[in-house]
Design a protein around this motif. Structure first.
Motif: not given
Length: 96
Positions: A1-14, A81-93
């Protein structure tokens, strides 16, 4: 069964410019993985520090293989990853 992900990264501005330089190689290597069906990275027009990754794999094993790959560990785990403010992983269908 296929797996589809939407990942959100908010990077530290620097760190945004440095991380953006890592993405072409990450995308190229990921697209070559055996179980990868689709991989795209998007940058918000309103916030250049916010990225969305859209990933599709043949199955859960392919997702795990991606996460355990050398390029993922070196680039994502060690360099991003060490330089992210936000990291969200969502598995979607897909509904439609």
């Amino acid at each position: 069964m296929e797996k589809e992900l939407i990942v959100k990264w908010k990077i530290k501005e620097s760190e945004t410019a440095r991380i953006l330089k890592l993405l072409p190689t990450l995308a190229e290597m990921t697209k070559k993985e055996k179980g990868n069906l689709f991989y795209a990275i998007y940058q918000s027009e309103n916030d250049p520090n916010e990225l969305l990754l859209h990933e599709r794999y043949t199955d859960a094993d392919a997702v795990e293989a991606h996460k355990n790959s050398e390029h993922y560990q070196k680039t994502v785990v060690d360099e991003i990853i060490p330089h992210l403010e936000i990291r969200e992983v969502t598995i979607v269908k897909r509904l439609l």
